[in-house]
Design a protein around this motif. Sequence first.
Motif, PDB file in Angstrom:
ATOM      1  N   UNK A 150      47.393  37.340  55.120  1.00  0.00           N
ATOM      2  CA  UNK A 150      46.042  36.819  54.592  1.00  0.00           C
ATOM      3  C   UNK A 150      45.946  37.591  53.375  1.00  0.00           C
ATOM      4  N   UNK A 151      45.032  36.981  52.475  1.00  0.00           N
ATOM      5  CA  UNK A 151      44.682  37.696  51.159  1.00  0.00           C
ATOM      6  C   UNK A 151      43.925  38.745  51.450  1.00  0.00           C
ATOM      7  N   UNK A 152      43.058  38.840  52.713  1.00  0.00           N
ATOM      8  CA  UNK A 152      42.246  39.875  52.933  1.00  0.00           C
ATOM      9  C   UNK A 152      43.010  41.239  53.095  1.00  0.00           C
ATOM     10  N   UNK A 153      44.207  41.186  53.663  1.00  0.00           N
ATOM     11  CA  UNK A 153      44.864  42.471  53.983  1.00  0.00           C
ATOM     12  C   UNK A 153      45.191  43.311  52.844  1.00  0.00           C
ATOM     13  N   UNK A 154      45.394  42.910  51.730  1.00  0.00           N
ATOM     14  CA  UNK A 154      45.922  43.654  50.428  1.00  0.00           C
ATOM     15  C   UNK A 154      44.616  43.958  49.613  1.00  0.00           C
ATOM     16  N   UNK A 155      43.481  43.288  49.947  1.00  0.00           N
ATOM     17  CA  UNK A 155      42.389  43.524  48.997  1.00  0.00           C
ATOM     18  C   UNK A 155      42.019  45.374  49.072  1.00  0.00           C
ATOM     19  N   UNK A 156      42.058  45.998  50.319  1.00  0.00           N
ATOM     20  CA  UNK A 156      41.679  47.141  50.105  1.00  0.00           C
ATOM     21  C   UNK A 156      42.818  48.155  48.908  1.00  0.00           C
ATOM     22  N   UNK A 157      43.927  47.547  48.673  1.00  0.00           N
ATOM     23  CA  UNK A 157      44.604  48.460  47.571  1.00  0.00           C
ATOM     24  C   UNK A 157      44.547  47.902  46.243  1.00  0.00           C
ATOM     25  N   UNK A 158      43.962  46.648  46.075  1.00  0.00           N
ATOM     26  CA  UNK A 158      43.973  46.350  44.679  1.00  0.00           C
ATOM     27  C   UNK A 158      43.329  47.273  43.741  1.00  0.00           C
ATOM     28  N   UNK A 159      42.534  48.196  43.923  1.00  0.00           N
ATOM     29  CA  UNK A 159      41.863  49.241  42.813  1.00  0.00           C
ATOM     30  C   UNK A 159      43.347  49.779  42.301  1.00  0.00           C
ATOM     31  N   UNK A 160      44.227  50.221  43.109  1.00  0.00           N
ATOM     32  CA  UNK A 160      45.281  50.838  42.755  1.00  0.00           C
ATOM     33  C   UNK A 160      46.239  50.255  41.921  1.00  0.00           C
ATOM     34  N   UNK A 161      46.350  48.898  41.993  1.00  0.00           N
ATOM     35  CA  UNK A 161      46.863  48.052  41.012  1.00  0.00           C
ATOM     36  C   UNK A 161      45.948  47.950  39.550  1.00  0.00           C
ATOM     37  N   UNK A 162      44.546  48.078  39.870  1.00  0.00           N
ATOM     38  CA  UNK A 162      43.814  47.937  38.672  1.00  0.00           C
ATOM     39  C   UNK A 162      43.894  49.346  37.682  1.00  0.00           C
ATOM     40  N   UNK A 163      44.093  50.334  38.531  1.00  0.00           N
ATOM     41  CA  UNK A 163      44.224  51.668  37.764  1.00  0.00           C
ATOM     42  C   UNK A 163      45.552  51.739  37.090  1.00  0.00           C
ATOM     43  N   UNK A 164      46.728  51.197  37.740  1.00  0.00           N
ATOM     44  CA  UNK A 164      47.896  51.319  36.889  1.00  0.00           C
ATOM     45  C   UNK A 164      47.816  50.284  35.619  1.00  0.00           C
ATOM     46  N   UNK A 165      47.119  49.095  36.134  1.00  0.00           N
ATOM     47  CA  UNK A 165      47.110  48.083  34.799  1.00  0.00           C
ATOM     48  C   UNK A 165      46.280  48.850  33.555  1.00  0.00           C
ATOM     49  N   UNK A 177      47.848  38.107  37.430  1.00  0.00           N
ATOM     50  CA  UNK A 177      48.232  38.824  36.069  1.00  0.00           C
ATOM     51  C   UNK A 177      47.852  40.434  36.158  1.00  0.00           C
ATOM     52  N   UNK A 178      46.686  40.623  37.227  1.00  0.00           N
ATOM     53  CA  UNK A 178      46.421  42.062  37.463  1.00  0.00           C
ATOM     54  C   UNK A 178      47.501  42.683  38.188  1.00  0.00           C
ATOM     55  N   UNK A 179      47.967  41.971  39.221  1.00  0.00           N
ATOM     56  CA  UNK A 179      49.226  42.515  39.877  1.00  0.00           C
ATOM     57  C   UNK A 179      50.137  42.842  39.089  1.00  0.00           C
ATOM     58  N   UNK A 180      50.648  41.618  38.159  1.00  0.00           N
ATOM     59  CA  UNK A 180      51.988  42.254  37.541  1.00  0.00           C
ATOM     60  C   UNK A 180      51.807  43.304  36.530  1.00  0.00           C
ATOM     61  N   UNK A 181      50.276  43.298  35.872  1.00  0.00           N
ATOM     62  CA  UNK A 181      50.326  44.427  34.984  1.00  0.00           C
ATOM     63  C   UNK A 181      50.289  45.788  35.783  1.00  0.00           C
ATOM     64  N   UNK A 182      49.647  45.721  37.042  1.00  0.00           N
ATOM     65  CA  UNK A 182      49.645  46.810  37.788  1.00  0.00           C
ATOM     66  C   UNK A 182      51.067  47.705  38.290  1.00  0.00           C
ATOM     67  N   UNK A 183      51.916  46.538  38.495  1.00  0.00           N
ATOM     68  CA  UNK A 183      53.255  47.013  38.829  1.00  0.00           C
ATOM     69  C   UNK A 183      53.997  47.533  37.464  1.00  0.00           C
TER      70      UNK A 183
END
Length: 419
Positions: A380-395, A340-346
Amino acid sequence: MFTLKEENLRTKKILYALMAIVLAVSAFTALYYGDAFLLGTYEKMDNDDVKYMYAAKVLLEEGTLVYKSYPNPTLFIMPGFPVMLAFFMWIFGDYENTAIAVRLFQCVLQAASVYLLFVIARHMFNSRVALIACIIAALYPPNYYTSGVILSEGIFQIIFLLLVCMTLYALQKPSVGKYIAIGALLALCAYFKPQFILFPLVIGVTWLIRRVPFKKMVLYTATIVLTACLLLSPWWVRNYAQFGKFIPFTDSSGNPMLMGVLPGEPSPGFFKEYPQYSPDVYDDSTEKVGHIILYSLKTKPFETIKWYLFDKTILAFEQTFYWLDFWGMSYHFVLALHIILCVLGVAGFIAALINRRGDILVAALTVAYVIAVHIPFVQFSRYMYPIIFIFTIFAAYLIAVPFGSLSFRRSSSVTRHFP
């Protein structure tokens, strides 16, 4: 950019309260579950976290960086995380006490990351969006998992947030000193995750789009490169002294690249053309990866391009960095929140782009860069973790839109529209 002097008291109180909540929940979770966060066991040394702890122990006692190579030195990992663990082990002694101290330190970093998230989101949009982003981050369970697990994501996240912050600051008010700081943070990133060493490409593209004078681009590029090289030189000297050749980072990319090169095994025709890479011959070189990709492009161009540009991108985000169910939250529940977070971020990014709102160029290029550098590898799920904060901002931007105008209390750096 980093100060809260212009924020009202209410905003400051909410932000500090969120930081305190994140710190308290992270610390309580880390202490309550303790070694349940371990992926392996110290007796068997059967996963990354316990291998890192063992590497720290050997580094502290014998001065040699090892991983799976004891007693020989290793080129399999970068030294950043083992050095950090060795520092804590020097103070606290055994594995158990060191693990507790590292977890609590990572809890502090997680709380500090909320502050940096606020700073970045405020710069991109405004204080309202920034606070909503911090609330989302405080509700995102993988952030608490990151505080408890003994892996490099906890410390790398805050280094990367600082790098993005300093990049935005330098683009806003350029100076040699700020680009020295970027070079230092870039080297620090590389000591943990060398795939981020080309992050200045994000800055370079931003310069070109914003038409920064060529002489300034040359000056600042040289400043970043020289600073990073100076700080990475001890690692290069160590590698040359112990292995007799220049090795900039590690020598371990072949295996994870092979694991993620294609969906399934290479075509049988590949092994006829390249018998030296047959399954009977152990080889995990990057050269083999290159040959497999070229052969696949030649024989199945559409499927190969689709796999790399679309399928692997989806794979990168359809997992979440949450490998221990805690407080009754199952993996599938947290995965649903993550998706949901990723979809909202996009959706938020598209909305900001259409409405030409915010200083979103660096964030968009950062996401593109991180996806691109990980495309060749197994996802791996670890690889994208450092940019989840950007999806958080756009969400957060998407959520903030219905609740009023976004024109209040903007950072002075974003009075202009995109880009």
